[in-house]
Write an enzyme that holds these catalytic residues in place. Structure first.
Site, PDB file in Angstrom:
ATOM      1  N   LYS A   1      21.935  17.078   3.593  1.00 13.17           N
ATOM      2  CA  LYS A   1      23.374  17.260   3.813  1.00 13.17           C
ATOM      3  C   LYS A   1      23.820  16.611   5.113  1.00 13.17           C
ATOM      4  O   LYS A   1      24.905  16.055   5.199  1.00 13.17           O
ATOM      5  CB  LYS A   1      23.740  18.745   3.768  1.00 13.17           C
TER       6      LYS A   1
ATOM      7  N   LYS B   1      18.810  15.490  -8.733  1.00 17.28           N
ATOM      8  CA  LYS B   1      18.934  16.755  -9.464  1.00 17.28           C
ATOM      9  C   LYS B   1      20.318  16.859 -10.107  1.00 17.28           C
ATOM     10  O   LYS B   1      21.298  16.412  -9.502  1.00 17.28           O
ATOM     11  CB  LYS B   1      18.734  17.875  -8.439  1.00 17.28           C
TER      12      LYS B   1
ATOM     13  N   LYS C   1      26.076  20.945  -9.637  1.00 14.34           N
ATOM     14  CA  LYS C   1      27.456  21.390  -9.911  1.00 14.34           C
ATOM     15  C   LYS C   1      28.487  20.491  -9.272  1.00 14.34           C
ATOM     16  O   LYS C   1      29.573  20.309  -9.776  1.00 14.34           O
ATOM     17  CB  LYS C   1      27.684  22.761  -9.265  1.00 14.34           C
TER      18      LYS C   1
END
Ligand code: TYM
Length: 347
Positions: A115, A211, A214
């Site tokens: 991140k 991955k 969402k």
């Protein structure tokens, strides 16, 4: 549920709708654990505010997440479904644990590094798990794994069923449990991760090195549990594969391997067994059958979800009972921890 059964604790973030990655890697397995365990299924709203969000969306997503949990087979009569912020103890225990966690350990966590890299790097060519949107690196993001450890240890969980992406967080939690036990005497179970063989790592349909997530900025990359059947079909039919047109599990064929893994996790067969049934067939056949399968499985989840969402009062009553059950255990652990670390009893 009984107090003598092993404790299972696991959670998901209410950041947007749940995906088939969440379902196959996690929730589907949780549903199989209801009978012989004391289950706690959290919806971690405190974690959800570590990324950019709007309060109204968070409220909506949290309630929707309860309905999705139940629609996926989590029976509230056999488990405690609760919202993290409704239970006193998560942040309190996180604070105690944070005072035992070296800063460097948190800075080295893969998710945090990914991140941070996203935040600092406009030209995002990294192969990290998370999508490419810009992120504000707040200290909550750094503390995220400590709060997660607190979620688990607060219930003295024996086992934590998660997808493969949570392995490192679980490792930190185990270390913290051991560290606490050594320093203050035996208090916590050292929880075991439970990572299912099939479905543990569902990848993006558009970039199978990442991955499925969402919050992927590419809307075709992710199948949501509540996606319309037409959308599901379109996403699967446009999934990235390769030019060889041979259906097999192979490191050189991450796109097809991912489709086979999804198929296998939905049908509880091995990916190799699924591949064998496509001997001599083309990618179009596999994709079309997979679309039929996913739509068939998700249609029943969606029907149940739509029914549940008509009855907000019921959903709220599930959360009330879930929080009451969770709070009992949480207070018990917190009292013990506060005593061991030297806090005076409340007068
Ligand atoms: P979250 O909300 O990202 O995901 C919820 C669960 O879904 C699994 N998962 C996947 N499994 C396979 N393939 C995928 N593509 C995929 N995407 C998600 C996750 O591994 C997870 O099991 N940090 C956690 C939430 C959390 C938690 C906890 C989990 C907070 N406290 C305590 C367990 C115990 C997370 O972000 O999950």
């Amino acid at each position: 549920m009984s107090d003598t059964q092993p404790v299972i604790l696991t959670c998901a973030q209410p950041t947007g709708g749940l995906t088939i990655g969440n379902y196959l890697g996690a929730i589907k397995n949780w549903a199989d654990m209801l009978e012989s365990n004391n289950c706690f299924f959290g919806i971690v709203d405190l974690h959800a505010i570590t990324v950019d969000y709007t309060p109204a969306e968070l409220r909506k997503n949290t309630l929707s997440c309860v309905a999705q949990y139940i629609a996926c087979g989590l029976d509230p009569k056999k488990s405690n479904i609760f919202v993290q912020s409704h239970v006193t103890g998560h942040t309190e225990l996180a604070w105690v644990l944070s005072c035992m966690t070296p800063l460097g350990e948190l800075q080295r966590m893969t998710q945090f590094k990914d991140k941070t890299k996203n935040a600092n790097n406009d030209d995002d060519t990294s192969s990290n798990d998370e999508p490419q949107s810009k992120i504000f690196v707040n200290s909550g993001l750094l503390m995220y794994p400590v709060l997660m450890a607190a979620d688990i240890l607060l219930y003295n969980a024996n086992s934590v069923p998660v997808g493969a992406d949570q392995k490192q967080h679980l490792e930190l939690c185990r270390n913290l449990a051991q560290r606490f036990n050594q320093k203050y005497s035996d208090t916590f179970n050292v929880p075991e991760p439970y990572i299912a063989k099939q479905g543990q790592r569902i990848m993006s349909l558009q970039d199978p090195s990442r991955k499925m997530s969402k919050s992927d900025v590419n809307l075709n990359a992710t199948i949501f549990l509540l996606d319309d059947p037409k959308v599901i079909r379109k996403k699967i039919m446009s999934a990235v594969t390769d030019s060889s047109a041979v259906i097999e599990i192979s490191e050189d064929k991450p796109g097809v391997t991912n489709l086979l893994n999804i198929y296998s996790a939905f049908t509880n067969q091995s990916p190799e067994a699924v591949a064998a049934t496509y001997d001599g067939k083309g990618y179009g056949d596999l994709k079309s059958d997979l679309a039929d399968l996913v739509i068939a499985q998700l249609t029943s989840v969606q029907e149940r979800y739509n029914e549940l969402m008509k009855d907000t009062q019921y959903l709220e009553s599930v959360l009330k009972e879930g929080a009451e059950g969770a709070q009992k255990l949480a207070f018990k652990t917190l009292r013990k921890v506060y005593k061991k670390v030297g806090f005076l009893n409340r007068f």
